[in-house]
Write a protein that holds these residues in place. Structure first.
Motif, PDB file in Angstrom:
ATOM      1  N   GLY A   1       0.862  -1.173   0.000  1.00 41.20           N
ATOM      2  CA  GLY A   1       0.000   0.000   0.000  1.00 41.20           C
ATOM      3  C   GLY A   1       0.901   1.226   0.000  1.00 41.20           C
ATOM      4  N   HIS A   2       0.462   2.289  -0.628  1.00 39.38           N
ATOM      5  CA  HIS A   2       1.354   3.453  -0.660  1.00 39.38           C
ATOM      6  C   HIS A   2       1.199   4.316   0.581  1.00 39.38           C
ATOM      7  N   LEU A   3       2.331   4.855   1.024  1.00 33.59           N
ATOM      8  CA  LEU A   3       2.362   5.653   2.251  1.00 33.59           C
ATOM      9  C   LEU A   3       2.337   7.143   1.956  1.00 33.59           C
TER      10      LEU A   3
ATOM     11  N   ASP B   1      -8.073   8.525   3.875  1.00 32.15           N
ATOM     12  CA  ASP B   1      -8.472   7.325   3.131  1.00 32.15           C
ATOM     13  C   ASP B   1      -7.377   6.943   2.131  1.00 32.15           C
ATOM     14  N   ASP B   2      -6.832   7.952   1.465  1.00 32.29           N
ATOM     15  CA  ASP B   2      -5.823   7.762   0.404  1.00 32.29           C
ATOM     16  C   ASP B   2      -4.430   8.128   0.908  1.00 32.29           C
ATOM     17  N   ASN B   3      -3.613   7.298   1.408  1.00 33.95           N
ATOM     18  CA  ASN B   3      -3.910   5.906   1.644  1.00 33.95           C
ATOM     19  C   ASN B   3      -3.506   5.561   3.075  1.00 33.95           C
ATOM     20  N   GLY B   4      -3.944   6.471   3.986  1.00 35.05           N
ATOM     21  CA  GLY B   4      -3.755   6.155   5.392  1.00 35.05           C
ATOM     22  C   GLY B   4      -4.484   4.863   5.736  1.00 35.05           C
TER      23      GLY B   4
ATOM     24  N   ALA C   1       5.945   7.413  -3.174  1.00 33.94           N
ATOM     25  CA  ALA C   1       5.894   7.992  -4.526  1.00 33.94           C
ATOM     26  C   ALA C   1       4.864   7.376  -5.463  1.00 33.94           C
ATOM     27  N   GLU C   2       3.741   6.901  -4.886  1.00 30.24           N
ATOM     28  CA  GLU C   2       2.675   6.373  -5.742  1.00 30.24           C
ATOM     29  C   GLU C   2       1.965   7.501  -6.467  1.00 30.24           C
ATOM     30  N   GLU C   3       1.715   8.576  -5.721  1.00 30.70           N
ATOM     31  CA  GLU C   3       0.917   9.674  -6.283  1.00 30.70           C
ATOM     32  C   GLU C   3       1.634  10.390  -7.431  1.00 30.70           C
ATOM     33  N   ILE C   4       2.946  10.201  -7.537  1.00 31.52           N
ATOM     34  CA  ILE C   4       3.661  10.850  -8.640  1.00 31.52           C
ATOM     35  C   ILE C   4       4.015   9.836  -9.737  1.00 31.52           C
TER      36      ILE C   4
ATOM     37  N   ILE D   1      -3.424  -2.538  -1.394  1.00 29.57           N
ATOM     38  CA  ILE D   1      -4.532  -1.864  -0.712  1.00 29.57           C
ATOM     39  C   ILE D   1      -4.389  -0.360  -0.927  1.00 29.57           C
ATOM     40  N   ASP D   2      -5.391   0.255  -1.512  1.00 31.53           N
ATOM     41  CA  ASP D   2      -5.328   1.693  -1.763  1.00 31.53           C
ATOM     42  C   ASP D   2      -6.741   2.271  -1.632  1.00 31.53           C
ATOM     43  N   MET D   3      -7.027   2.863  -0.458  1.00 33.73           N
ATOM     44  CA  MET D   3      -8.323   3.441  -0.124  1.00 33.73           C
ATOM     45  C   MET D   3      -9.372   2.368   0.216  1.00 33.73           C
ATOM     46  N   ILE D   4      -9.468   2.039   1.485  1.00 32.44           N
ATOM     47  CA  ILE D   4     -10.483   1.056   1.908  1.00 32.44           C
ATOM     48  C   ILE D   4     -11.257   1.499   3.152  1.00 32.44           C
TER      49      ILE D   4
HETATM   50 ZN   LIG Z   1      -3.918   6.199  -3.416  1.00 26.56          ZN
END
Ligand SMILES: [Zn+2]
Length: 345
Positions: A136-138, A153-156, A190-193, A218-221
Motif C-alpha cells: 500500500g502506498h504511504l 483514506d488515500d492511503n492512510g 511515490a505512488e501519487e507521482i 490496498i489503496d483506499m479502503i
Molecule cells: Zn492512493
C-alpha cells in the motif's frame, strides 16, 4: 460434400476443446480449499477498529503534512512505520535495521527529493524463498495551495490496514503458527507521482519476482462511495482474475467463509473508462506477470481533496475489509501449491 464433413469434424474438435477448458476452470474453482478456518478467526480478532483509528489519527495528522514524497512529512510517515515494526518485533526485510529501501532522488522526476519504501517481513517456515507481498502506498499529495491534503483514506487506510495484518501474523507466529511462505509488508512511496516506489521495488526486488506468489495491494479502503451509500458492506475487487483465475476463486471463497462482504467487480471490467487497474502500485507487479488483487472503496467527494480526513473513515468497515485481506493473505501464504496462472491452463 467433403468440405462439409471436414467442417463438421472441426466443429466437434472445437467444442471438445471448449468443454475441456470449461471443465478445467470448473475443477480449478472446486479445487480451492479454505484452510485453517479456526486459526484465522482466532487471529483476526486482533484486527480492530480501535487500533486502526488510533494509528490513522497520527498517520493523517497535521504533523505529517500530507506525506508528499521526499518531504519532511513523508519522512515522519516512514519513521512512524519503522517504529511500529520495531516495537512489534517484526523484522526488516532489507539487510540493515532501518526497514528502508532507499530511493535516490535521481530515480524520480526532477524536483522530488530522495525517499524510501518501508519493508518488514515474517519469514516463511517451509518455503522462505517464496513470498506473498501485501502493499500500500504511504505517500500522498502533501501541501497544495497552502492546504494540507491529509490523505486519511488515500492511503492512510491501506497503510494502517497493513500494520494490523502484520500484527495479526506476528501474533500467530509467536504462538507457533508461522506462515509457510514469507510475507512482505511493503509500504511504498511515490505512488501519487506515478507509481514510482513500486517501480523501484520491481527493479530492485528483495525476493525473486518469480517466487512472488501474489501481490495484494490496498489503496483506499476506509470510505463508502455513492453507489453503496445505502449498503456499505462492500469492497471493489480489481484485477484478481486477470493473471490467475485461481487467485480470484480463492479471494471469493475466503470472503464467503469469513467476511461476507459484497465483492464488487464493476471496475474490473476491461472497458471501464476509469482504468483503475492501471492506477495503483499493483499494476507494476501485474506487468511482471505476478497475480494481483487491488482492494479499493471507489472514489468519493473528498478524493484527492484536503477534506479526505480521519473522522470520515468508517472504522468498522475498515476493520472488516482488513480482515478479508488478512484471511486471503493467510490462504495464499499457506496454500500447498503455487497459484496456477491462466496462461498455463
Ligand atoms: Zn492512493
Amino acid at each position: 460434400m467433403k468440405s462439409l464433413i471436414i467442417a463438421s469434424a472441426l466443429l466437434i474438435v472445437g467444442s471438445c476443446a471448449e468443454t475441456k477448458y470449461s471443465k478445467k476452470i470448473e475443477n480449478l474453482e472446486n479445487g480451492v480449499k479454505i484452510i485453517d478456518t479456526k486459526l484465522i478467526k482466532e487471529f483476526s480478532n486482533s484486527i480492530t477498529a480501535k487500533d486502526l483509528k488510533k494509528r490513522l489519527i497520527i498517520f493523517s495528522s497535521e504533523a505529517f503534512q500530507g506525506r508528499a514524497t521526499g518531504e519532511e512529512g513523508q519522512k515522519k510517515a516512514t519513521a512512524f512505520l519503522q517504529n511500529f515494526y520495531k516495537t512489534e518485533g517484526i523484522l526488516p526485510a532489507v539487510n540493515d535495521a532501518t526497514y528502508y529501501q532507499k530511493i535516490p532522488k535521481e530515480f524520480f522526476p526532477k524536483g522530488i527529493g530522495a525517499s524510501e519504501n518501508v519493508l518488514a517481513y515474517i519469514k516463511g517456515s517451509e518455503k522462505p524463498d517464496e513470498v506473498l507481498i501485501i502493499s500500500g502506498h504511504l505517500d500522498h499529495l502533501g501541501i497544495e495551495d497552502n492546504t494540507i491534503h491529509f490523505g486519511a483514506d488515500d492511503n492512510g487506510s491501506g497503510s494502517m490496514a497493513i500494520t494490523e495484518i502484520a500484527q495479526a501474523f506476528k501474533l500467530a507466529e509467536k504462538q507457533g503458527y508461522s506462515p509457510k511462505r514469507s510475507i512482505l509488508f511493503l509500504h511504498l512511496t511515490a505512488e501519487e507521482i506515478g507509481l514510482q516506489g513500486s517501480r523501484f521495488y520491481i527493479e530492485n526486488p528483495i525476493f525473486k519476482l518469480n517466487k512472488t506468489i501474489a501481490n495484494l495491494n490496498i489503496d483506499m479502503i476506509g470510505r463508502v462511495d455513492e453507489k453503496h451509500k445505502d449498503n456499505p458492506n462492500y469492497i471493489y475487487i480489481i484485477g484478481a482474475d486477470r493473471i490467475s483465475k485461481e487467485l480470484n476463486y480463492t479471494s471469493a471463497k475466503t470472503n464467503k467463509t469469513f467476511t461476507n462482504l459484497e465483492l464488487d467487480y464493476k471496475y474490473n471490467d476491461k472497458n471501464d473508462h476509469n482504468r483503475y487497474y492501471y492506477r495503483s502500485d499493483h499494476y507494476n507487479f501485474a506487468k511482471q506477470n505476478i497475480p494481483v488483487i487491488f482492494y479499493f472503496n471507489g472514489e468519493h467527494e473528498d478524493y484527492h481533496k484536503p477534506s479526505d480526513t480521519e473522522e470520515k473513515i468508517n472504522y468498522k468497515l475498515l476493520e472488516k475489509r482488513t480482515k478479508l485481506i488478512f484471511a486471503t493473505a493467510w490462504q495464499l501464504a499457506n496454500k500447498p501449491t503455487f497459484l496456477i496462472k491462466n496462461k498455463d491452463l
